[in-house]
Design a protein around this motif. Structure first.
Motif, PDB file in Angstrom:
ATOM      1  N   GLU A 120      37.824  34.284  32.334  1.00 37.00           N
ATOM      2  CA  GLU A 120      37.730  33.011  33.058  1.00 37.00           C
ATOM      3  C   GLU A 120      36.950  33.191  34.362  1.00 37.00           C
ATOM      4  O   GLU A 120      36.119  32.354  34.721  1.00 37.00           O
ATOM      5  CB  GLU A 120      39.132  32.451  33.331  1.00 37.00           C
ATOM      6  CG  GLU A 120      39.126  31.102  34.018  1.00 37.00           C
ATOM      7  CD  GLU A 120      38.402  30.032  33.229  1.00 37.00           C
ATOM      8  OE1 GLU A 120      37.768  29.169  33.870  1.00 37.00           O
ATOM      9  OE2 GLU A 120      38.446  30.048  31.992  1.00 37.00           O
ATOM     10  N   GLN A 121      37.215  34.296  35.068  1.00 40.37           N
ATOM     11  CA  GLN A 121      36.468  34.570  36.302  1.00 40.37           C
ATOM     12  C   GLN A 121      34.985  34.754  36.007  1.00 40.37           C
ATOM     13  O   GLN A 121      34.136  34.244  36.740  1.00 40.37           O
ATOM     14  CB  GLN A 121      37.014  35.824  36.992  1.00 40.37           C
ATOM     15  CG  GLN A 121      38.353  35.630  37.645  1.00 40.37           C
ATOM     16  CD  GLN A 121      38.929  36.939  38.175  1.00 40.37           C
ATOM     17  OE1 GLN A 121      38.420  38.015  37.911  1.00 40.37           O
ATOM     18  NE2 GLN A 121      40.024  36.833  38.932  1.00 40.37           N
ATOM     19  N   GLU A 134      33.469  31.419  35.307  1.00 41.83           N
ATOM     20  CA  GLU A 134      33.343  30.682  36.570  1.00 41.83           C
ATOM     21  C   GLU A 134      32.159  31.212  37.377  1.00 41.83           C
ATOM     22  O   GLU A 134      31.381  30.439  37.939  1.00 41.83           O
ATOM     23  CB  GLU A 134      34.640  30.779  37.367  1.00 41.83           C
ATOM     24  CG  GLU A 134      34.643  29.991  38.661  1.00 41.83           C
ATOM     25  CD  GLU A 134      34.531  28.503  38.459  1.00 41.83           C
ATOM     26  OE1 GLU A 134      34.109  27.829  39.421  1.00 41.83           O
ATOM     27  OE2 GLU A 134      34.828  28.002  37.366  1.00 41.83           O
ATOM     28  N   ARG A 166      29.042  30.011  35.702  1.00 46.43           N
ATOM     29  CA  ARG A 166      28.858  28.577  35.961  1.00 46.43           C
ATOM     30  C   ARG A 166      28.297  28.355  37.364  1.00 46.43           C
ATOM     31  O   ARG A 166      27.359  27.584  37.558  1.00 46.43           O
ATOM     32  CB  ARG A 166      30.189  27.825  35.791  1.00 46.43           C
ATOM     33  CG  ARG A 166      30.067  26.308  35.952  1.00 46.43           C
ATOM     34  CD  ARG A 166      31.434  25.642  35.963  1.00 46.43           C
ATOM     35  NE  ARG A 166      32.254  26.037  37.076  1.00 46.43           N
ATOM     36  CZ  ARG A 166      32.080  25.613  38.343  1.00 46.43           C
ATOM     37  NH1 ARG A 166      31.111  24.794  38.644  1.00 46.43           N
ATOM     38  NH2 ARG A 166      32.895  26.012  39.297  1.00 46.43           N
ATOM     39  N   ARG A 167      28.879  29.070  38.350  1.00 44.96           N
ATOM     40  CA  ARG A 167      28.386  28.936  39.732  1.00 44.96           C
ATOM     41  C   ARG A 167      26.946  29.422  39.839  1.00 44.96           C
ATOM     42  O   ARG A 167      26.132  28.813  40.538  1.00 44.96           O
ATOM     43  CB  ARG A 167      29.284  29.710  40.691  1.00 44.96           C
ATOM     44  CG  ARG A 167      30.569  28.980  41.032  1.00 44.96           C
ATOM     45  CD  ARG A 167      31.272  29.578  42.247  1.00 44.96           C
ATOM     46  NE  ARG A 167      31.638  30.973  42.078  1.00 44.96           N
ATOM     47  CZ  ARG A 167      32.822  31.402  41.670  1.00 44.96           C
ATOM     48  NH1 ARG A 167      33.762  30.536  41.374  1.00 44.96           N
ATOM     49  NH2 ARG A 167      33.071  32.691  41.566  1.00 44.96           N
TER      50      ARG A 167
END
Length: 117
Positions: A36-37, A40, A43-44
């Motif tokens: 998940e990290q 993320e 995505r960033r």
């Protein structure tokens, strides 16, 4: 006593299985958090790249708009200059025409008349 030892072994096996299951669950949870990290972060990163690309595009549009505005200002200045000088040129041409037609040697046809004719 053997029965007690057998129950003890079963209990220890059950505890070992539960501990192994707990560790496996913890490991799955940890991996899930890491994934998940990573998602993320990705995505960033994509958002930042998109924002930078949009910023570059906006900068290009702003520079193009500034060039167009500068070109328009130059054209307007040239038009104003032509409009300001056009009456002067018309007057100068008109005065030259007036002087030519006012000449005593000029005939109505615009040709020079001979003296004494």
């Amino acid at each position: 006593e053997k029965e007690l030892e057998a129950r003890d072994n079963e209990r220890m096996k059950a505890e070992a299985v539960r501990e192994a299951q707990r560790q496996a669950d913890d490991e799955r949870e940890r991996r899930g958090r890491l994934q998940e990290q990573e998602r993320e972060q990705q995505r960033r990163k994509v958002e930042m790249e998109a924002a930078r690309a949009a910023e570059r595009e906006a900068q290009k549009r702003a520079e193009e708009a500034e060039r167009e505005a500068e070109s328009e200002r130059k054209e307007q200045a040239e038009r104003r200059e032509r409009q300001e000088f056009a009456p002067c040129q018309d007057e100068a041409e008109g005065e030259a025409s007036d002087m030519h037609s006012a000449s005593p040697l000029a005939s109505p046809s615009g040709k020079l008349a001979r003296r004494g004719a």
